[in-house]
Design an enzyme around this catalytic site. Sequence first.
Site, PDB file in Angstrom:
ATOM      1  N   THR A  98       0.855  -1.188   0.000  1.00 54.37           N
ATOM      2  CA  THR A  98       0.000   0.000   0.000  1.00 54.37           C
ATOM      3  C   THR A  98       0.895   1.243   0.000  1.00 54.37           C
ATOM      4  OG1 THR A  98      -0.192   0.357   2.404  1.00 54.37           O
ATOM      5  CG2 THR A  98      -1.644  -1.297   1.417  1.00 54.37           C
ATOM      6  N   SER A 125       4.583   6.127  -4.241  1.00 53.12           N
ATOM      7  CA  SER A 125       5.619   7.117  -3.942  1.00 53.12           C
ATOM      8  C   SER A 125       6.394   6.702  -2.698  1.00 53.12           C
ATOM      9  CB  SER A 125       4.990   8.508  -3.696  1.00 53.12           C
ATOM     10  OG  SER A 125       4.129   8.471  -2.566  1.00 53.12           O
ATOM     11  N   ILE A 176       8.504   5.600   0.442  1.00 46.97           N
ATOM     12  CA  ILE A 176       8.957   4.304   0.935  1.00 46.97           C
ATOM     13  C   ILE A 176       8.207   3.170   0.245  1.00 46.97           C
ATOM     14  CG2 ILE A 176       9.018   2.815   2.973  1.00 46.97           C
ATOM     15  CD1 ILE A 176       9.545   5.370   4.638  1.00 46.97           C
ATOM     16  N   VAL A 220      -7.336   2.674   1.422  1.00 50.12           N
ATOM     17  CA  VAL A 220      -7.138   1.785   2.563  1.00 50.12           C
ATOM     18  C   VAL A 220      -8.148   2.029   3.676  1.00 50.12           C
ATOM     19  CG1 VAL A 220      -4.677   1.457   2.106  1.00 50.12           C
ATOM     20  CG2 VAL A 220      -5.409   3.294   3.651  1.00 50.12           C
ATOM     21  N   TYR A 230      -0.328  12.284  13.890  1.00 50.14           N
ATOM     22  CA  TYR A 230       0.576  11.344  13.223  1.00 50.14           C
ATOM     23  C   TYR A 230       1.272  10.445  14.252  1.00 50.14           C
ATOM     24  CZ  TYR A 230       4.342   9.718  10.130  1.00 50.14           C
ATOM     25  OH  TYR A 230       5.214   8.944   9.409  1.00 50.14           O
ATOM     26  N   LYS A 290       0.933   6.352  14.560  1.00 46.19           N
ATOM     27  CA  LYS A 290       2.079   5.456  14.406  1.00 46.19           C
ATOM     28  C   LYS A 290       2.375   4.669  15.688  1.00 46.19           C
ATOM     29  CE  LYS A 290       2.966   6.300  10.092  1.00 46.19           C
ATOM     30  NZ  LYS A 290       2.780   5.244   9.071  1.00 46.19           N
ATOM     31  N   THR A 324      11.470  11.909   1.571  1.00 47.91           N
ATOM     32  CA  THR A 324      10.276  11.635   0.773  1.00 47.91           C
ATOM     33  C   THR A 324       9.498  12.929   0.604  1.00 47.91           C
ATOM     34  OG1 THR A 324       8.823  11.160   2.657  1.00 47.91           O
ATOM     35  CG2 THR A 324      10.121   9.313   1.782  1.00 47.91           C
TER      36      THR A 324
END
Length: 256
Positions: free
Chosen positions: A10, A14, A16, A70, A164, A168, A199
């Site tokens: 998934t 782009s 990673i 997702v 975020y 995580k 990134t």
Amino acid sequence: MLSGKIALVTGGGSGIGRAVCRLLARDGARVVATDMDGGAAQETINMLKGKAHCVLLKHRDDHLSLKMDVTDKTSVESAISAAIDKYKAPPSLITNAAGIIRDNFMLQMDEKSFMEVLDVNLKGTYLVTQVATMALAEHDASSGSIVNISSISGKLGTIGQSNYSASKAGVIGFTKSTAMELASMGVRVNCVLPGFTQTAMVGGVPDKVVKLILKMTPLKRMAQPEEIAEVVAFLLSDKSSFMTGASVEVTGGLGM
């Protein structure tokens, strides 16, 4: 190393996720690149087809791109079904790399920004893992490997990223719980905690913040996506056959 295995990634359009697709193809896997941006996922697949990334060239053109949300179970189920239709077997290697940020200080953050990040980063990881492992069970698969992309922010916290960091941290806990639950199926579940990585996601980070983070990183630089992807490929492979429930930090020493 991964010859002929089916790998679903998934966030494969782009960063990673794209780097993981490239390395898995290099190691002989048949790659299903999924992304909310279907065009970006196809660009990834075009890269795999355009160069001899695969160890076994017979798999060079045997890759697939799919648009997948997702956060939507129906979309996830449709993507897994499409992969099964193509390969006549479900993906046994799963990388949950889809992720977003909606940065702001907690006191200024609106509820929508908080929940959007949790929906993609945490709920998305749950949905893909659940649907993929149910497909493995339905096809009597005897093994599988899942790698979830967490973040060092999930361990340390980050100013301006309460949403975020929370998402995580949730991925780490989810990884540990599902590793225990799925071990009887022969499915291993691990997660990777990247540090500051070059990134598009970090493109909007102010220069002064970049300098501060690099100063705190013993290796004094950002990671390249491929450096994270190499660890993911290891965890997906049989080289890590006695690892499950692990949280592997790839941070250049940040957070030691």
